[in-house]
Design a protein around this motif. Structure first.
Motif, PDB file in Angstrom:
ATOM      1  N   ASN A 123       3.453  -6.389  -0.480  1.00 11.73           N
ATOM      2  CA  ASN A 123       4.117  -5.152  -0.112  1.00 11.73           C
ATOM      3  C   ASN A 123       4.258  -4.353  -1.406  1.00 11.73           C
ATOM      4  O   ASN A 123       4.914  -4.799  -2.346  1.00 11.73           O
ATOM      5  CB  ASN A 123       5.484  -5.445   0.500  1.00 11.73           C
ATOM      6  CG  ASN A 123       6.206  -4.201   0.936  1.00 11.73           C
ATOM      7  OD1 ASN A 123       5.899  -3.104   0.495  1.00 11.73           O
ATOM      8  ND2 ASN A 123       7.174  -4.384   1.806  1.00 11.73           N
ATOM      9  N   ALA A 134       6.102  -6.082   7.529  1.00 12.97           N
ATOM     10  CA  ALA A 134       5.996  -5.102   6.440  1.00 12.97           C
ATOM     11  C   ALA A 134       4.540  -4.758   6.160  1.00 12.97           C
ATOM     12  O   ALA A 134       3.650  -5.596   6.271  1.00 12.97           O
ATOM     13  CB  ALA A 134       6.652  -5.666   5.178  1.00 12.97           C
ATOM     14  N   LYS A 179       1.424  -4.359   4.121  1.00 17.99           N
ATOM     15  CA  LYS A 179       0.956  -5.046   2.921  1.00 17.99           C
ATOM     16  C   LYS A 179      -0.396  -4.489   2.520  1.00 17.99           C
ATOM     17  O   LYS A 179      -1.215  -4.158   3.359  1.00 17.99           O
ATOM     18  CB  LYS A 179       0.867  -6.545   3.156  1.00 17.99           C
ATOM     19  CG  LYS A 179       2.225  -7.176   3.380  1.00 17.99           C
ATOM     20  CD  LYS A 179       2.144  -8.665   3.342  1.00 17.99           C
ATOM     21  CE  LYS A 179       3.491  -9.294   3.557  1.00 17.99           C
ATOM     22  NZ  LYS A 179       4.333  -9.281   2.403  1.00 17.99           N
TER      23      LYS A 179
END
Length: 79
Positions: A10, A68, A70
């Motif tokens: 991330n 999330a 990435k």
């Protein structure tokens, strides 16, 4: 033979980032001296040519490992 290793990180988790490899590495070394780390740090590069420093354990081999976003990074060295 040198093998590249691609890991997904991330981008917001970067400890430091720079377009200069030496500057990013220097930032990682300073960070490591001033902060106790549970694991290693990695110097990685993304497709845009930006170098970033991450905690090694924050990386994922699979881009879908969590919700999330990435980005794909190539690990250049471990510190």
């Amino acid at each position: 033979m040198i093998m590249s290793e691609s890991i997904f990180f991330n981008q917001g988790d970067a400890i430091a980032s720079d377009y200069d490899h030496a500057a990013a590495r220097r930032s990682a070394q300073i960070f490591k001296l001033n902060h106790e780390t549970k694991g290693g740090l990695v110097v990685a590069k993304n497709a845009d040519g930006k170098f970033a420093i991450f905690y090694e354990q924050d990386g994922a081999l699979n881009a879908n490992s969590d919700a999330a976003k990435k980005d794909k990074y190539t690990v250049l060295e471990r510190l």
